[in-house]
Design an enzyme around this catalytic site. Structure first.
Site, PDB file in Angstrom:
ATOM      1  N   GLU A  85       5.091  -3.956   3.548  1.00 42.55           N
ATOM      2  CA  GLU A  85       4.505  -3.574   2.261  1.00 42.55           C
ATOM      3  C   GLU A  85       5.035  -4.418   1.110  1.00 42.55           C
ATOM      4  OE1 GLU A  85       3.731  -0.253   5.004  1.00 42.55           O
ATOM      5  OE2 GLU A  85       5.516  -1.419   4.520  1.00 42.55           O
ATOM      6  N   HIS A 137       5.598  11.451   5.703  1.00 45.71           N
ATOM      7  CA  HIS A 137       4.190  11.088   5.533  1.00 45.71           C
ATOM      8  C   HIS A 137       3.431  12.099   4.672  1.00 45.71           C
ATOM      9  CE1 HIS A 137       5.288   8.669   9.029  1.00 45.71           C
ATOM     10  NE2 HIS A 137       4.185   7.960   8.857  1.00 45.71           N
TER      11      HIS A 137
END
Length: 327
Positions: free
Chosen positions: A60, A129
């Site tokens: 990322e 998550h």
């Protein structure tokens, strides 16, 4: 009227903007050959080729930094995070580079970039998550932050975000990707990035919400109307930075009561800002103190019963509205 899913809306918005402007490109994990982790980029590789729909390694920080540099160079990147939970790996590029450089350069460098992907709690995937980072990004000057609910909003706001010369955080919800919404044939092609929307007009109490919390707010409004004849105004914030103060104040003037609903954590959340606006800008119109509710102030449990206990639901919204009316 035509029914389209949020997934289709996002895909169509990217495709249309890529056809209009060759400077627009999409980059991220599995966005090309796999058509996106949630199939939001279905068919884009075939139409636009591998130079404009680019698969990346699981890094990322790397591809976000590449996107920011491309934006400084005059391109218009769309950076997809498979989940915003892992955008933390790229936070330096988002906040210190994308958000601050236009200001620090005195307007000499624009950063027309969109960071998009699923945010918040999809269900059954445990704490790492299952986080809503809306208030994180809304806290940062230099960023615009939007979080759509309907397919129309998703498409029209994403098109506006891609055209904007500022970095935009575009927070989608995994549980909405497959939800279909009726879209008028003459719908507005582009919506402003700073306007809230009244989803349901009412006179007794205002509920502010965004993303999937709008769905829960509307369900609560139906219950309150059916069971007690209570008229609820549901205000879909849509934009979290800048937040639409005028719409919030106008709704309070109608109802005299306000409840903020969000799926994120309570401490320093969007609800804190809503309460501050209500007290600072609409105090004389309040009939009682504002209330804010959210999911529980804990890392999201993996256990399904515990997860359901921690998540915000329509019944909690009903109870909060009743408390407002008693106050």
């Amino acid at each position: 009227m035509t029914a389209i899913t949020v997934r289709q809306a996002i895909r169509d918005a990217m495709a249309e903007e890529m056809r209009l402007n060759t400077d627009v490109f999409l980059i991220g994990e599995e966005v090309a050959k796999y058509n996106g982790a949630y199939k939001a980029s279905q068919g884009l590789l075939e139409e636009f080729g591998e130079n404009r729909v680019i698969d990346t390694p699981i890094t990322e920080s790397g591809f976000a930094g590449l996107g920011v540099g491309a934006a400084f160079a005059g391109l218009r990147p769309i950076v997809e995070f498979m989940t915003f939970n892992f955008a933390m790996q790229a936070i330096d590029h988002i906040v210190n580079s994308a958000a601050k450089t236009p200001y620090m350069s005195g307007g000499g460098l624009n950063c027309p970039i969109v960071f998009r992907g699923p945010n918040s709690i999809p269900g059954g995937v445990a704490a790492q998550h299952s986080q809503c980072f809306a208030s994180w990004y809304a806290h940062c000057p230099g960023l615009k932050v939007v979080s759509p609910y309907t397919a129309h909003e998703a498409k029209a706001l994403l098109k506006a975000a891609i055209r904007d010369d500022n970095p935009v955080i575009f927070l989608e919800h995994e549980m909405l990707y497959g939800k279909a919404f009726e879209v008028a044939d003459d719908y507005e092609d582009v919506l402003p990035l700073h306007k809230a929307r009244v989803m349901r007009a009412g006179t007794d109490v205002t509920i502010t919400a965004f993303s999937i919390s709008v769905e829960r707010a509307l369900a609560a409004a139906d219950i309150l109307q059916a069971d007690a004849g209570i008229s609820v105004e549901v205000l879909n914030l849509v934009s979290l930075r800048p937040i639409d103060k005028q719409a919030i104040v106008a709704s309070i003037k109608k109802t005299g009561r306000i409840l903020s609903v969000e799926e994120g954590w309570p401490v320093c959340g969007i609800g804190s800002e809503i309460v501050t606006i209500a007290v600072a800008d609409a105090f004389d119109y309040l009939d009682c103190e504002p209330i804010r509710i959210s999911s529980a102030d804990v890392p999201m449990p993996y256990s399904q019963p515990l997860e359901q206990a921690a998540l915000l639901n329509a019944n909690q919204i009903v109870e909060a509205c009743m408390a407002l009316l008693r106050g």
